[in-house]
Design a protein around this motif. Structure first.
Motif: not given
Length: 261
Positions: A140-147
């Protein structure tokens, strides 16, 4: 190694693919990244074999336990690098156990007399182990998302639990008993047919917010149900729409045929 799906079970690989698909759809439609809220299921907490994971370590070195990546810890303000695998000696290439890893950090006396569960609990609270990210978090972080991980054992704080309830109720009524054929297709079809809508999903999120507010105001697991009932009472009845606003009228004398259930 990411284990593929077996017998139709939903595994991490499928979950990661769904998260990526969701990211692409949201990005295309809004230009924004995603914030995912998950529970603590094994699918969401899946880690690679070399991740720092105290629960997979043996008390003693060697044997069947993963060879984890190198790490570091702080001692007297100094960063100390630590290999999780023996680099020399008769056990060269073997994984270090909990006793050895903690003894390297705190000394031999620290680990004396401690059992596996206690050592594992201590290791899991070490900063490097506690901050280790799951594979889903890294993706997720590699795409700029937040988990965001939800609170354990509190389904009322997880909107997805309400969505799952809708799907389960629909499948109980429409699934073919004793048949696994096209089961996944029926599950996917239930998304649109079980009554879910954007407005309903927003309602589930609002409900979670109301529970969070109640807990922040001092509610506990013992009285939260009663408190939420009282809050609903004070909301008052939902506003009624006039028939002309609905766009159609109903026969007040209508009857129902219940012979077929």
């Amino acid at each position: 190694i990411i284990v593929p799906s077996r017998d139709g079970y939903y595994v991490h690989k499928l979950c990661a693919e769904d998260f990526e698909k969701c990211h692409k759809v949201v990005k295309i439609k809004t230009g924004l990244n995603c914030a995912f809220i998950t529970d603590h299921s094994p699918i969401h907490n899946y880690m690679t074999e070399d991740s720092l994971n105290a629960s997979k370590m043996n008390k003693n070195s060697g044997g069947k336990q993963p060879k984890m990546r190198d790490t570091h810890f702080m001692r007297d303000g100094e960063m100390i690098y630590q290999s999780m695998v023996f680099t020399e000696g008769p056990m060269k290439g073997e994984a270090k156990g909990l006793k050895v890893v903690l003894a390297e950090r705190y000394g031999e006396d620290f680990v004396k007399g401690k059992m596996l569960d206690e050592l594992s609990d201590i290791m899991g609270k070490e900063e490097d182990f506690a901050n280790e990210k799951t594979l889903l978090e890294k993706e997720c972080e590699s795409r700029g998302d937040i988990l965001i991980k939800g609170v354990k054992f509190h389904p009322e704080l997880m909107p997805i639990e309400s969505v799952y309830r809708n799907l389960s109720n629909y499948m109980r009524r429409h699934n073919t008993p004793g048949s696994a054929r096209n089961y996944l297709q029926r599950i996917e079809g239930s998304y649109e047919n079980c009554g879910l809508s954007l407005e309903l999903i927003r309602k589930y999120f609002r409900s979670c917010d109301e529970y969070l507010v109640a807990y922040s105001e001092g509610a506990t697991g013992d009285n939260i149900t009663q408190i939420m009932k009282e809050k609903k009472k004070h909301k008052g009845p939902a506003p009624m729409l006039q028939e002309e606003q609905l766009g159609h009228t109903y026969d007040r004398e209508r009857s129902f045929d219940i012979s077929n259930g």
